[in-house]
Design a protein around this motif. Structure first.
Motif, mmCIF file in Angstrom:
data_model
loop_
_atom_site.group_PDB
_atom_site.id
_atom_site.type_symbol
_atom_site.label_atom_id
_atom_site.label_comp_id
_atom_site.label_asym_id
_atom_site.label_seq_id
_atom_site.Cartn_x
_atom_site.Cartn_y
_atom_site.Cartn_z
ATOM 1 N N ALA A 133 38.445 -6.610 -6.779
ATOM 2 C CA ALA A 133 37.759 -7.266 -7.891
ATOM 3 C C ALA A 133 36.326 -7.574 -7.487
ATOM 4 O O ALA A 133 36.084 -8.142 -6.414
ATOM 5 C CB ALA A 133 38.484 -8.554 -8.266
ATOM 6 N N ARG A 134 35.397 -7.169 -8.354
ATOM 7 C CA ARG A 134 33.973 -7.422 -8.092
ATOM 8 C C ARG A 134 33.374 -8.121 -9.302
ATOM 9 O O ARG A 134 33.558 -7.675 -10.438
ATOM 10 C CB ARG A 134 33.229 -6.116 -7.812
ATOM 11 N N ARG A 135 32.649 -9.198 -9.051
ATOM 12 C CA ARG A 135 32.036 -9.983 -10.130
ATOM 13 C C ARG A 135 30.634 -10.389 -9.667
ATOM 14 O O ARG A 135 30.466 -11.293 -8.850
ATOM 15 C CB ARG A 135 32.905 -11.200 -10.442
ATOM 16 N N LEU A 136 29.645 -9.685 -10.219
ATOM 17 C CA LEU A 136 28.257 -9.907 -9.825
ATOM 18 C C LEU A 136 27.428 -10.288 -11.041
ATOM 19 O O LEU A 136 27.606 -9.717 -12.130
ATOM 20 C CB LEU A 136 27.650 -8.635 -9.205
ATOM 21 N N SER A 137 26.518 -11.217 -10.863
ATOM 22 C CA SER A 137 25.635 -11.606 -11.956
ATOM 23 C C SER A 137 24.485 -12.428 -11.405
ATOM 24 O O SER A 137 24.492 -12.847 -10.246
ATOM 25 C CB SER A 137 26.385 -12.420 -13.017
ATOM 26 N N GLU A 138 23.509 -12.652 -12.256
ATOM 27 C CA GLU A 138 22.423 -13.575 -11.938
ATOM 28 C C GLU A 138 22.507 -14.689 -12.973
ATOM 29 O O GLU A 138 22.333 -14.453 -14.163
ATOM 30 C CB GLU A 138 21.060 -12.888 -12.007
ATOM 31 N N THR A 139 22.828 -15.881 -12.524
ATOM 32 C CA THR A 139 23.090 -16.942 -13.479
ATOM 33 C C THR A 139 22.553 -18.269 -12.998
ATOM 34 O O THR A 139 22.431 -18.507 -11.799
ATOM 35 C CB THR A 139 24.600 -17.072 -13.748
ATOM 36 N N GLU A 140 22.250 -19.135 -13.944
ATOM 37 C CA GLU A 140 21.836 -20.504 -13.625
ATOM 38 C C GLU A 140 22.797 -21.512 -14.246
ATOM 39 O O GLU A 140 22.555 -22.701 -14.241
ATOM 40 C CB GLU A 140 20.407 -20.761 -14.129
ATOM 41 N N ASP A 146 30.308 -24.128 -6.707
ATOM 42 C CA ASP A 146 29.985 -22.903 -5.976
ATOM 43 C C ASP A 146 30.456 -21.677 -6.740
ATOM 44 O O ASP A 146 31.104 -21.775 -7.792
ATOM 45 C CB ASP A 146 30.563 -22.940 -4.558
ATOM 46 N N VAL A 147 30.140 -20.505 -6.205
ATOM 47 C CA VAL A 147 30.445 -19.253 -6.896
ATOM 48 C C VAL A 147 31.950 -18.993 -6.983
ATOM 49 O O VAL A 147 32.409 -18.265 -7.861
ATOM 50 C CB VAL A 147 29.727 -18.067 -6.216
ATOM 51 N N VAL A 148 32.722 -19.613 -6.095
ATOM 52 C CA VAL A 148 34.170 -19.415 -6.130
ATOM 53 C C VAL A 148 34.754 -20.075 -7.382
ATOM 54 O O VAL A 148 35.552 -19.472 -8.103
ATOM 55 C CB VAL A 148 34.838 -19.976 -4.857
ATOM 56 N N LEU A 149 34.323 -21.305 -7.654
ATOM 57 C CA LEU A 149 34.787 -21.997 -8.859
ATOM 58 C C LEU A 149 34.106 -21.470 -10.113
ATOM 59 O O LEU A 149 34.684 -21.471 -11.197
ATOM 60 C CB LEU A 149 34.536 -23.506 -8.741
ATOM 61 N N ASP A 150 32.873 -21.019 -9.974
ATOM 62 C CA ASP A 150 32.104 -20.553 -11.118
ATOM 63 C C ASP A 150 32.568 -19.180 -11.599
ATOM 64 O O ASP A 150 32.835 -18.978 -12.795
ATOM 65 C CB ASP A 150 30.624 -20.508 -10.730
ATOM 66 N N LEU A 151 32.693 -18.227 -10.676
ATOM 67 C CA LEU A 151 32.987 -16.838 -11.051
ATOM 68 C C LEU A 151 34.297 -16.302 -10.484
ATOM 69 O O LEU A 151 35.120 -15.753 -11.206
ATOM 70 C CB LEU A 151 31.836 -15.931 -10.595
ATOM 71 N N MET A 152 34.483 -16.449 -9.184
ATOM 72 C CA MET A 152 35.626 -15.795 -8.538
ATOM 73 C C MET A 152 36.971 -16.299 -9.042
ATOM 74 O O MET A 152 37.966 -15.558 -9.032
ATOM 75 C CB MET A 152 35.545 -15.960 -7.016
ATOM 76 N N ILE A 153 37.021 -17.526 -9.522
ATOM 77 C CA ILE A 153 38.296 -18.084 -9.971
ATOM 78 C C ILE A 153 38.910 -17.265 -11.110
ATOM 79 O O ILE A 153 40.122 -17.220 -11.266
ATOM 80 C CB ILE A 153 38.132 -19.568 -10.370
ATOM 81 N N HIS A 154 38.058 -16.574 -11.900
ATOM 82 C CA HIS A 154 38.583 -15.669 -12.929
ATOM 83 C C HIS A 154 39.481 -14.610 -12.294
ATOM 84 O O HIS A 154 40.604 -14.359 -12.747
ATOM 85 C CB HIS A 154 37.431 -14.957 -13.647
ATOM 86 N N ASP A 155 38.965 -13.974 -11.234
ATOM 87 C CA ASP A 155 39.705 -12.878 -10.598
ATOM 88 C C ASP A 155 40.887 -13.390 -9.798
ATOM 89 O O ASP A 155 41.921 -12.712 -9.702
ATOM 90 C CB ASP A 155 38.756 -12.068 -9.708
ATOM 91 N N ARG A 205 26.512 -14.511 -7.481
ATOM 92 C CA ARG A 205 25.808 -14.959 -8.676
ATOM 93 C C ARG A 205 24.289 -14.966 -8.507
ATOM 94 O O ARG A 205 23.575 -15.558 -9.300
ATOM 95 C CB ARG A 205 26.294 -16.341 -9.097
ATOM 96 N N VAL A 206 23.802 -14.286 -7.468
ATOM 97 C CA VAL A 206 22.360 -14.116 -7.301
ATOM 98 C C VAL A 206 22.013 -12.630 -7.252
ATOM 99 O O VAL A 206 20.984 -12.230 -6.717
ATOM 100 C CB VAL A 206 21.841 -14.840 -6.034
ATOM 101 N N SER A 207 22.876 -11.817 -7.807
ATOM 102 C CA SER A 207 22.665 -10.367 -7.830
ATOM 103 C C SER A 207 21.766 -9.989 -9.000
ATOM 104 O O SER A 207 21.759 -10.646 -10.039
ATOM 105 C CB SER A 207 24.010 -9.654 -7.969
#
Length: 310
Positions: A133-140, A146-155, A205-207
């Motif tokens: 699973a790959r989840r990349l973005s640029e977000t504020e 952190d990115v684990v709770l923000d994005l990775m938790i979906h996957d 999340r800084v990609s």
């Protein structure tokens, strides 16, 4: 996300959009006027006027808003992550069980992505070998976590639901994008399950690249999914008719994915659960499991060690 929820709720026939509350009174009035609903002056005032609430506030405030809603006997759709800590999750689950046993649905929205729904209906978990699973973005947004709770938790949630096996170990590495080192922005994780399945997860999340993909390797197939474009392909290995060399041929099947908006499906499922008094597919107990994995990922990063879970 709150504005997106308002937009969907306003279109639904199975519920009545009563009003909104925001600590920014000007924003609250602006949204309320645009939908012709009540701009409540306090959260408590809103709770007294509704049957259910959608909580779309920063994660730091999830617990206090959910606690008040449970004590008021209101059904809750709360954005992911459920809460900040396992202790908070356990307290809310116990409170809801003791008080009103209301419907609580956690906003792991990818569960309602039509790509995932098709995958759930077409795989046998006993055939899974590995998942990427790959989840990349640029977000504020959601920078209070952190990115684990923000994005990775979906996957994490999707993979736990697909594999249906207890975890054996977690190995994780992470890094920060600034000198403050407040919240991790890039994290790589290896999950090993008791049934032998391994899962690799990457969240960044800084990609400069926007990417949300899932790849499932089975014994005879590889399934690749793109959440953003909603493309789904299945690569099948089929034995050749030729008897010599036992040749293997590959075929590629492209699955047509229906144009369903996940947020609309998510809210409709919430309302359906309330009307029929049935548990949602992603309730607080499922969300707590994903949150537990998050905590162990953080521990692995902090200690530099593999976390064994058996």
């Amino acid at each position: 996300m709150g504005r997106n929820h308002c937009k969907v709720v306003n279109l639904l026939k199975s519920s009545q959009f009563i009003g909104v509350y925001d600590i920014d009174s000007d924003k609250c009035k602006e949204v309320a006027v645009s939908y012709g609903v009540t701009p409540f002056s306090s959260y408590i005032e809103m709770l007294s006027a509704v049957d259910a609430v959608i909580i779309a506030v920063p994660t730091t405030f999830h617990y206090q808003y959910a606690e008040k809603a449970i004590k008021s006997g209101k059904h809750i759709l709360i954005e992911k992550p459920f809460v900040n800590t396992l202790e908070e999750a356990e307290k809310l689950i116990a409170l809801n069980s003791k008080n009103n046993n209301c419907i609580i649905q956690v906003g792991h929205i990818e569960r309602f992505n039509p790509v995932i729904e098709i995958i759930n209906n077409s795989i046998d978990d006993s055939n899974i070998i590995s998942i990427e699973a790959r989840r990349l973005s640029e977000t504020e947004r959601n920078l209070d976590v952190d990115v684990v709770l923000d994005l990775m938790i979906h996957d994490i949630d999707i993979i736990l639901n697909l594999v249906k096996s207890d975890l054996r170990s977690i190995t994780a590495k992470g890094s920060f994008s600034d000198n403050n080192q407040t919240h991790l922005d890039i994290v790589h994780v290896l999950l090993t399950f008791q049934n032998g399945v391994i899962a690799n997860l990457i969240a960044n999340r800084v990609s400069t690249e926007s990417l949300r993909t899932l790849s499932i390797t089975e014994k005879q197939r590889v399934i690749t999914a793109n959440y953003i474009t909603r493309e789904l392909q299945i690569y099948k290995k089929t034995a050749s008719d030729l008897q010599t060399f036992n040749e293997i041929e590959n075929s590629i099947e492209t699955i047509k994915v229906p144009p369903i908006e996940p947020i609309q499906a998510e809210i409709q499922h919430f309302i359906h659960s309330i009307i029929n008094n049935t548990p949602p597919i992603i309730g607080p107990n499922e969300a707590k499991k994903a949150l537990s994995v998050v905590m162990n990922i953080r521990k692995s990063i902090r200690t530099g060690e593999t976390i064994s879970l058996f």
